[in-house]
Write an enzyme that holds these catalytic residues in place. Sequence first.
Site, PDB file in Angstrom:
ATOM      1  N   SER A  44     -48.338 -63.876 -65.222  1.00  0.00           N
ATOM      2  CA  SER A  44     -50.060 -62.967 -65.255  1.00  0.00           C
ATOM      3  C   SER A  44     -51.116 -64.461 -66.605  1.00  0.00           C
ATOM      4  O   SER A  44     -51.687 -63.104 -66.691  1.00  0.00           O
ATOM      5  CB  SER A  44     -49.476 -61.303 -65.972  1.00  0.00           C
ATOM      6  OG  SER A  44     -49.441 -61.128 -64.957  1.00  0.00           O
ATOM      7  N   LYS A  58     -52.296 -62.212 -73.588  1.00  0.00           N
ATOM      8  CA  LYS A  58     -52.072 -62.157 -72.894  1.00  0.00           C
ATOM      9  C   LYS A  58     -50.820 -62.673 -72.395  1.00  0.00           C
ATOM     10  O   LYS A  58     -49.667 -63.059 -72.748  1.00  0.00           O
ATOM     11  CB  LYS A  58     -52.879 -63.216 -71.517  1.00  0.00           C
ATOM     12  CG  LYS A  58     -53.147 -62.541 -70.114  1.00  0.00           C
ATOM     13  CD  LYS A  58     -53.122 -61.035 -69.716  1.00  0.00           C
ATOM     14  CE  LYS A  58     -52.868 -60.317 -68.810  1.00  0.00           C
ATOM     15  NZ  LYS A  58     -51.460 -59.891 -68.351  1.00  0.00           N
ATOM     16  N   THR A  59     -49.587 -61.238 -72.125  1.00  0.00           N
ATOM     17  CA  THR A  59     -48.356 -61.436 -71.269  1.00  0.00           C
ATOM     18  C   THR A  59     -48.570 -61.407 -70.102  1.00  0.00           C
ATOM     19  O   THR A  59     -49.470 -61.189 -69.294  1.00  0.00           O
ATOM     20  CB  THR A  59     -48.092 -59.721 -71.433  1.00  0.00           C
ATOM     21  OG1 THR A  59     -48.417 -58.774 -71.179  1.00  0.00           O
ATOM     22  CG2 THR A  59     -47.147 -59.562 -72.951  1.00  0.00           C
ATOM     23  N   GLY A  60     -47.049 -62.110 -69.705  1.00  0.00           N
ATOM     24  CA  GLY A  60     -46.305 -62.238 -68.212  1.00  0.00           C
ATOM     25  C   GLY A  60     -45.353 -62.122 -68.090  1.00  0.00           C
ATOM     26  O   GLY A  60     -44.120 -62.441 -68.727  1.00  0.00           O
TER      27      GLY A  60
END
Length: 321
Positions: free
Chosen positions: A104, A268-270
Amino acid sequence: MSASRESTFLSRRSVLALGGAAGAAGVVSTVLASAPAWASPLPANGRPVLRADHDRVSDDLRALEVATDVTIGVVALPGGRAADRRSDRRAFRYRAADLFPMCSLFKPLAAAALVRARGYDDAYWSTPIPFTDADVVRDSAVLSTMRPQQATPEQLADAAIRYSDNTAGNLLLRELGGPAAITAFAGELGATHTRLDRWEPDLNEARPGDERDTTTPDDIAALYSALMLEDAAGVLASSRLREWMLRNTTSGARMRAGLTPPYELADKTGGGEYGVVNDAGVLWRPGTEPLTLVILTRTDRPDAVRDNEVVAEVTRLVVGR
């Protein structure tokens, strides 16, 4: 490695040996959470930007990789322009040029590209875009509950970045013309090892050796810092990204768990298959320059579970709390 540090990491390896890599993940998280963080010397203002003892940090990361059976890539860049940061001796890199699943982390790039293209078109940003049940994919906590099924570009970007909503991410991609638009946008900004090939959720497959939907820690660090600190997609895009990413709701167990207040983090994480957990963003602390921090992971095990504490521990090791 000192005896005390070696003992700490040996205990982690013992946990894995006793319980198996996947089954022991929760226990490993508990062990990692209690591990000491070796703080860096404090600057005059009393707050470290990141640890200065890079060789020791690299040793710690190698030990953590062995303990968790997770491959880790890290870039930490103090403030200034990108070109300066790449030559800054304070910058820290570990497996910085290796490929990792992007997951992501593409979503801020999609939002930035859309703001650059249509940012000043107020009518566009306030006009709902319809979608159907066929568009809704898994991990879409925001859009799956929307009635009627429509969302403005503003709502799509907010859901995609702050809540990592996969349907919102796909609809942003659709507005841009598809995944190839992310590859092109990244290339325009000088990130030549970043590519997006598929849509959500397939882009999270993270199969070892598959170069589709991958990036490098160097690329993400350059992209996020350029977009948020250097206005690379315009001042408005920088402003909007900061707003969305500063209010991210998904990193409480990752980078934010490894930081001690006061701080502000735009990140932002993924996450993907094979236990992939990522987090990347820009960190601000009072009295210090901003720090771009990227932590990417991958494994070779299809049964690997996502262990957020790995990212939290890497944050502690690199930043020094």
